[in-house]
Design a protein around this motif. Structure first.
Motif, PDB file in Angstrom:
ATOM      1  N   HIS A  54      20.701  77.258  46.561  1.00 58.97           N
ATOM      2  CA  HIS A  54      21.238  76.684  45.322  1.00 58.97           C
ATOM      3  C   HIS A  54      20.675  75.278  45.085  1.00 58.97           C
ATOM      4  CE1 HIS A  54      23.779  79.958  44.310  1.00 58.97           C
ATOM      5  NE2 HIS A  54      24.727  79.747  45.227  1.00 58.97           N
ATOM      6  N   ARG A  55      20.610  74.473  46.150  1.00 57.36           N
ATOM      7  CA  ARG A  55      20.091  73.113  45.999  1.00 57.36           C
ATOM      8  C   ARG A  55      18.633  73.122  45.546  1.00 57.36           C
ATOM      9  NH1 ARG A  55      16.763  70.121  48.489  1.00 57.36           N
ATOM     10  NH2 ARG A  55      16.583  71.480  50.309  1.00 57.36           N
ATOM     11  N   ILE A  56      17.823  73.939  46.195  1.00 55.00           N
ATOM     12  CA  ILE A  56      16.402  74.009  45.850  1.00 55.00           C
ATOM     13  C   ILE A  56      16.229  74.494  44.418  1.00 55.00           C
ATOM     14  CG2 ILE A  56      14.232  75.192  46.394  1.00 55.00           C
ATOM     15  CD1 ILE A  56      15.204  75.218  49.350  1.00 55.00           C
ATOM     16  N   GLY A  57      17.119  75.370  43.978  1.00 54.28           N
ATOM     17  CA  GLY A  57      17.051  75.877  42.613  1.00 54.28           C
ATOM     18  C   GLY A  57      17.640  74.944  41.575  1.00 54.28           C
ATOM     19  N   GLY A  58      18.058  73.743  41.993  1.00 56.92           N
ATOM     20  CA  GLY A  58      18.585  72.762  41.051  1.00 56.92           C
ATOM     21  C   GLY A  58      20.061  72.910  40.752  1.00 56.92           C
TER      22      GLY A  58
END
Length: 686
Positions: A54-58
């Motif tokens: 989720h973090r990497i996907g913004g």
């Protein structure tokens, strides 16, 4: 369950696959982790992968909803705390990110990623010392090389000579060790040997183009040397890989400001502060750009915001004082005094508080105590920067011996013939910004800033000659043929185009200390205009003594050094007048105040420019001004500052003595003795 334990069986194969997907497709990794959680609800390793995806996907909010409870449930999991730190940082919660990183590093002290991230966030939080220490830890963790551990420890403790000795010894045997090269570059940068640092970092990137930490250092070092255009290229490479990295964005904003792109710089600072609002150092940098863009009320608010977050940030108080037109309140004065009563201030904060309090007391009319605090601030600065008045005198003497009328005549047709540049030289605080503002109000002239190009060329020439061991710069200049002189002029013009924003045919290079290179200007740009801004020696030197310069004016921290520097300047310019009659146009500040129109007309005549009424209304010019006089040149000329030095006259004895006949005969130039050989001149002055 400890989520860092090695997985076994079918479930663990699926987890391993999901973890690998994180490296190339976060959406697929999230999908895989979600499927695992359907089969094994609450599985910590799968939750960690899902949060990271989720973090990497913004999707930072979703990531935090997963990672925060996970870290509470797994208090001894370094990966959980590390991933939570990254998510908190991207959410603008920098102090919480730092806390999570410290916890992760307690659990896994050899985490290179952890130390790297901690350094980045400490930089963002305005703790450069802590960031330096974290980067040293990062290098130690990253290398795993016992031969570098001692050097890394010295870096952590800021024992720079010991660190340098260990690293040079190591690199003598292992010349391609990029970790050691970057460490040595860090040593050089801390010692302000930026050219050495640049060379080391270029070797790092030659060996490992993906070494982003070295590239970030490289951008910083380039920017500190005034090579902003080159620095921008490096930061753009970094942002292409990590477009949301706040450290890179902050560097880009600083670089844009140095290029004169203040609107873009302000916009970028605002974007960073929107996501990371509790960053006092960035608020202060934002204030600098606002000040330059004539948005003074907003710049004051930005400095106040920085102070509210970090009351010990002396530079923010000095930034307020440096507006010149700002006045501190009684509460501010009390805060300044309380700050200086502390015993935990760094030297950097202390000297800024000293200068700020001195300015506040000067505004109150307490000149005796004001001078005490100016002196204390300068004393701290003097210990930080080496300066030799003897070296400067030797340099001037060598200029006089080399730059004869015959020397220039022999090179009469050399150099680039353009008449575009208008150089304004002299001493800082002599009225050069006023002259720049007057000329820049003419529609045919563009004002830029204090351009670093000519000193860079001079420094490179100083390192080029191997025959003249007394003064390499002069040997290198003497060896230049006509074609090389023309090429240097062309290079100067090409480099300065980065700072030009309009189509005006002429532009101003207002670097005061270029008086040291008037001979070089004549050789490479024989048709350029040269204007010498001169002010009463006591007024000029005292004003420089009261002005805390961030860098580049090492002569200004001692009254005797100031007097000798001013005397050297007058002596060299008198020599130029003798060997190149009429080449330099001199403007006395006092004459400009007494009869502005007459001096403006003389100035425009020298520059072969038609008279322009707007030059008399220079204070209406909306252009950005970066120097300490920025607010003063936005008002009509006033007489108040001409004799202000008299308030401090009782304490100016060392300055008067050093000035000697230059003071006694001002504005007449005294007779100077012929140049003599003082011995070895070690380096080019900057």
């Amino acid at each position: 369950m400890n989520i860092i334990s090695e997985p076994v069986g079918t479930l663990d194969v699926a987890l391993g696959h999901a973890a690998r997907l994180l490296e190339r497709d976060a959406a697929l990794a999230a999908e895989q982790a979600s499927e695992i959680l359907k089969a094994v609800p609450g599985h910590p390793h799968a939750r960690l992968i899902l949060g990271a995806a989720h973090r990497i996907g913004g999707q930072t909010r979703l990531a935090l909803e997963i990672l925060e409870p996970l870290a509470r449930e797994q208090p001894r999991s370094a990966p959980a705390h590390l991933e939570l730190a990254i998510a908190r940082g991207e959410a603008g919660r920098v102090s919480e990110a730092i806390a999570s990183l410290r916890r992760a590093l307690q659990l896994k002290p050899d985490s290179a990623d952890g130390w790297r991230l901690l350094a980045d966030y400490l930089d963002l939080a305005g703790d450069p010392g802590g960031a330096d220490q974290a980067r040293a830890h990062h290098l130690r963790a990253a290398t795993k090389d016992p031969r570098l551990l001692e050097a890394a420890a010295f870096l952590v403790e800021n024992k720079l000579p010991q660190a340098e000795a260990r690293l040079r010894s190591h690199l003598a045997r292992y010349t391609t060790d990029i970790a050691a090269l970057r460490m040595l570059a860090e040593v050089a940068a801390r010692l302000r040997r930026y050219s050495d640092s640049q060379t080391l970092l270029e070797r790092c990137l030659e060996l490992s183009p993906s070494f982003d930490a070295a590239r970030h250092n490289y951008g910083v070092v380039l920017n500190r040397q005034g090579k902003a255009a080159a620095a921008l290229k490096q930061v753009e490479i970094l942002l292409a890989r990590e477009p949301r990295n706040p450290g890179y964005l902050n560097l880009k904003a600083a670089v844009l400001a140095n290029l004169g792109n203040y609107a873009e710089s302000i916009e970028l600072y605002e974007a960073v502060l929107k996501d990371f609002p509790r960053q006092p150092m960035i608020w202060m940098s934002y204030g600098h750009s606002l000040k330059t863009a004539r948005r003074q009320d907003e710049s004051v608010a930005a400095y106040r915001r920085a102070i509210a977050m970090q009351p010990t940030l002396g530079e923010a108080y000095w930034s307020l004082a440096n507006l010149k037109t700002f006045r501190f309140s009684d509460a501010d004065l009390l805060a300044l005094r309380h700050a200086l009563d502390r015993n935990d201030l760094s030297d950097e904060d202390s000297l800024h508080f000293e200068f700020a309090l001195a300015k506040a007391l000067e505004d109150e009319g307490d000149y005796a105590q004001s001078f005490v605090h100016y002196s204390k601030g300068n004393s701290i600065r003097r210990l930080q920067h080496s300066y030799s008045a003897e070296d400067n005198a030797r340099y001037v003497s060598r200029c006089k011996r080399q730059y004869t009328a015959d020397f220039f005549t022999a090179r009469n047709s050399a150099g680039e013939q353009s008449a575009d540049p208008i150089f304004i030289v002299g001493l800082p605080r002599a009225g050069s910004t006023l002259l720049e503002q007057i000329l820049a109000s003419h529609p045919l002239v563009e004002g830029t800033m204090e351009l670093p190009v000519l000193p860079q060329i001079a420094r490179e020439l100083a390192g080029r000659d191997e025959q003249d061991h007394e003064a390499p710069f002069f040997g290198a200049v003497a060896a230049l043929d006509h074609a090389k002189l023309r090429a240097l002029g062309e290079r100067y013009l090409a480099s300065t185009r980065n700072y030009r924003k309009t189509a005006a045919p002429f532009f101003i290079d207002k670097m005061p200390n270029n008086w040291l290179y008037v001979g070089l200007i004549q050789l490479i740009l024989p048709n350029a205009k040269i204007i010498d801004a001169r002010r009463h020696p006591l007024g000029c030197c005292l004003s420089a003594f009261k002005q805390h310069f961030a860098r580049g004016q090492n002569f200004s921290y001692d009254l005797e050094d100031l007097g000798r520097f001013y005397r050297d300047y007058v002596e060299l310019m008198a020599h130029v007048d003798a060997v190149l009659p009429g080449r330099v146009h001199r403007v006395f500040y006092e004459s400009t105040v007494e009869d502005t129109e007459l001096e403006v007309r003389r100035l425009l005549d020298y520059c072969a420019l038609p008279f322009e009424e707007r030059c008399l209304r220079f204070y209406e010019n909306e252009r950005a001004v970066r120097t300490a006089s920025s607010e003063q040149v936005r008002r009509p000329i006033f007489r108040d500052g001409m004799d202000h030095w008299r308030h401090f006259e009782p304490w100016l004895g060392p300055l008067k003595e050093a000035l000697g006949s230059v003071l006694e005969r001002y504005p007449v130039v005294p007779d100077f003795p012929p140049s003599v050989d003082f011995g070895i001149s070690r380096s080019i002055k900057t």
